[in-house]
Design a protein around this motif. Sequence first.
Motif, PDB file in Angstrom:
ATOM      1  N   SER A 279      97.633  52.266  75.074  1.00  0.00           N
ATOM      2  CA  SER A 279      96.980  52.698  73.812  1.00  0.00           C
ATOM      3  C   SER A 279      96.174  51.905  73.621  1.00  0.00           C
ATOM      4  O   SER A 279      94.913  52.581  72.679  1.00  0.00           O
ATOM      5  N   GLY A 280      95.664  50.606  73.557  1.00  0.00           N
ATOM      6  CA  GLY A 280      94.370  49.804  73.697  1.00  0.00           C
ATOM      7  C   GLY A 280      94.539  48.464  73.767  1.00  0.00           C
ATOM      8  O   GLY A 280      96.407  48.410  73.960  1.00  0.00           O
ATOM      9  N   ILE A 281      94.512  48.115  73.177  1.00  0.00           N
ATOM     10  CA  ILE A 281      94.482  45.730  73.055  1.00  0.00           C
ATOM     11  C   ILE A 281      94.421  45.444  72.348  1.00  0.00           C
ATOM     12  O   ILE A 281      93.362  47.067  70.632  1.00  0.00           O
ATOM     13  N   ALA A 282      94.654  44.407  71.652  1.00  0.00           N
ATOM     14  CA  ALA A 282      94.412  44.006  70.065  1.00  0.00           C
ATOM     15  C   ALA A 282      93.726  42.767  70.827  1.00  0.00           C
ATOM     16  O   ALA A 282      94.207  41.596  71.603  1.00  0.00           O
ATOM     17  N   MET A 283      93.004  42.320  70.256  1.00  0.00           N
ATOM     18  CA  MET A 283      93.003  40.450  71.149  1.00  0.00           C
ATOM     19  C   MET A 283      93.322  39.019  70.403  1.00  0.00           C
ATOM     20  O   MET A 283      93.616  39.489  68.891  1.00  0.00           O
ATOM     21  N   ASP A 290      96.448  41.548  73.704  1.00  0.00           N
ATOM     22  CA  ASP A 290      97.257  41.716  73.868  1.00  0.00           C
ATOM     23  C   ASP A 290      97.494  43.698  74.613  1.00  0.00           C
ATOM     24  O   ASP A 290      96.647  44.153  73.451  1.00  0.00           O
ATOM     25  N   LEU A 291      98.000  43.942  75.256  1.00  0.00           N
ATOM     26  CA  LEU A 291      97.670  45.619  75.664  1.00  0.00           C
ATOM     27  C   LEU A 291      99.211  46.445  75.349  1.00  0.00           C
ATOM     28  O   LEU A 291     100.060  45.690  76.015  1.00  0.00           O
ATOM     29  N   ASP A 306      94.199  38.992  80.793  1.00  0.00           N
ATOM     30  CA  ASP A 306      93.076  38.501  80.622  1.00  0.00           C
ATOM     31  C   ASP A 306      92.128  39.620  79.982  1.00  0.00           C
ATOM     32  O   ASP A 306      92.791  40.979  79.732  1.00  0.00           O
ATOM     33  N   TYR A 307      91.499  38.701  79.128  1.00  0.00           N
ATOM     34  CA  TYR A 307      90.336  39.679  78.655  1.00  0.00           C
ATOM     35  C   TYR A 307      89.500  40.621  79.438  1.00  0.00           C
ATOM     36  O   TYR A 307      89.211  40.429  80.550  1.00  0.00           O
ATOM     37  N   GLU A 310      85.343  41.170  80.901  1.00  0.00           N
ATOM     38  CA  GLU A 310      84.894  39.364  80.670  1.00  0.00           C
ATOM     39  C   GLU A 310      83.868  39.490  81.580  1.00  0.00           C
ATOM     40  O   GLU A 310      83.351  40.812  82.599  1.00  0.00           O
ATOM     41  N   GLY A 311      82.539  39.701  81.432  1.00  0.00           N
ATOM     42  CA  GLY A 311      81.228  39.582  81.749  1.00  0.00           C
ATOM     43  C   GLY A 311      80.413  40.592  81.094  1.00  0.00           C
ATOM     44  O   GLY A 311      78.943  40.246  81.151  1.00  0.00           O
ATOM     45  N   TYR A 312      80.976  40.894  80.503  1.00  0.00           N
ATOM     46  CA  TYR A 312      79.922  43.037  79.579  1.00  0.00           C
ATOM     47  C   TYR A 312      79.798  42.680  78.526  1.00  0.00           C
ATOM     48  O   TYR A 312      79.834  43.319  77.698  1.00  0.00           O
ATOM     49  N   GLY A 313      80.724  41.734  77.761  1.00  0.00           N
ATOM     50  CA  GLY A 313      80.711  41.569  76.145  1.00  0.00           C
ATOM     51  C   GLY A 313      81.480  41.495  75.152  1.00  0.00           C
ATOM     52  O   GLY A 313      82.409  41.736  76.123  1.00  0.00           O
TER      53      GLY A 313
END
Length: 316
Positions: A279-283, A290-291, A306-307, A310-313
Amino acid sequence: MTLKAQKLAFESAKKIYESATLVFHGVDGFDVYNVSIPFIRDGKRYMFGRIERREEWARSWVRLFEETGQDEWAVVKDSMIYTLEDPYVTEIGEELVMGGTHVQYERGKYSTFFGYFFRGTDLNNLYYFTTGPNKMKDIRLVPLQDGKIGVFSRPRRADMSVKYGSESMIGFTVIDSLEELTAEVIDNAPYIYGIFGKGEWGGVNQAYLLDSGKIGVIGHICYTDKDENGGEVKVYLNMALVFDPTTRESYNLHLIGSRSCYPPGPAKTPQLVDCVFASGIAMRPDGKADLYSGIGDCHTGRITIDYPFEGYGRIV
């Protein structure tokens, strides 16, 4: 490295901090799966979910659910019912855009399918406003830094394996406003090359504007395998990548989830025992993500990872 080898390598080194199966109230007798990402409206947390009886296929409805506890959701009474599959949401300005797949029947038999799109500021009164190309799923929208809207397409046709090596492609184009979102615009989105290998397919499930101007993508990437009896298994994996809308380059495609990351449970058919449809993630406040993912076309899971960008914004 083949996708199967990548899956094995990922599963041997994966970091999963939490793993749960979501509980849905108010829809007894129905499975809920392939949900949208959670979103907040009027101070409450919601998601749209596909509901379908276990023994049926391509006879789905989309309902609105409100969060009632940790990994618990309840159907919103008297909310709109949509004749759709696999809902997804994007916030464009003040509006919420909800899309899903509408399956058409002719004389009681499956005929074809289209992406339908709804929009509005009132969650209880979304308006159907446009239709995607014939037999195209996984069309996704994302707001861009300059106020325009990015559009990801997902053509999948028999001739693509011969022409491109993969069973599907991902396209990307830019529109100025939702009024420009048409089947023709989506169908003509130029392709992004090099994402899928031979015999693979997949698509974008949710796209996020990053503060770098790049786009973080949560999607699915898939291949066909065999079970111990020689039966066909369709392996669906959760993946992430980063896309630069200016250079049209994609970066850092990597796996972020597989069936083994989620709690055990049934599948709708034996072909789908190794299937997770993101579905996607929620920070989260702790910086992790949370995926959410459909599992085996019959239930919904959540894992903490983990995010992935990371490293791309960071997500805007």
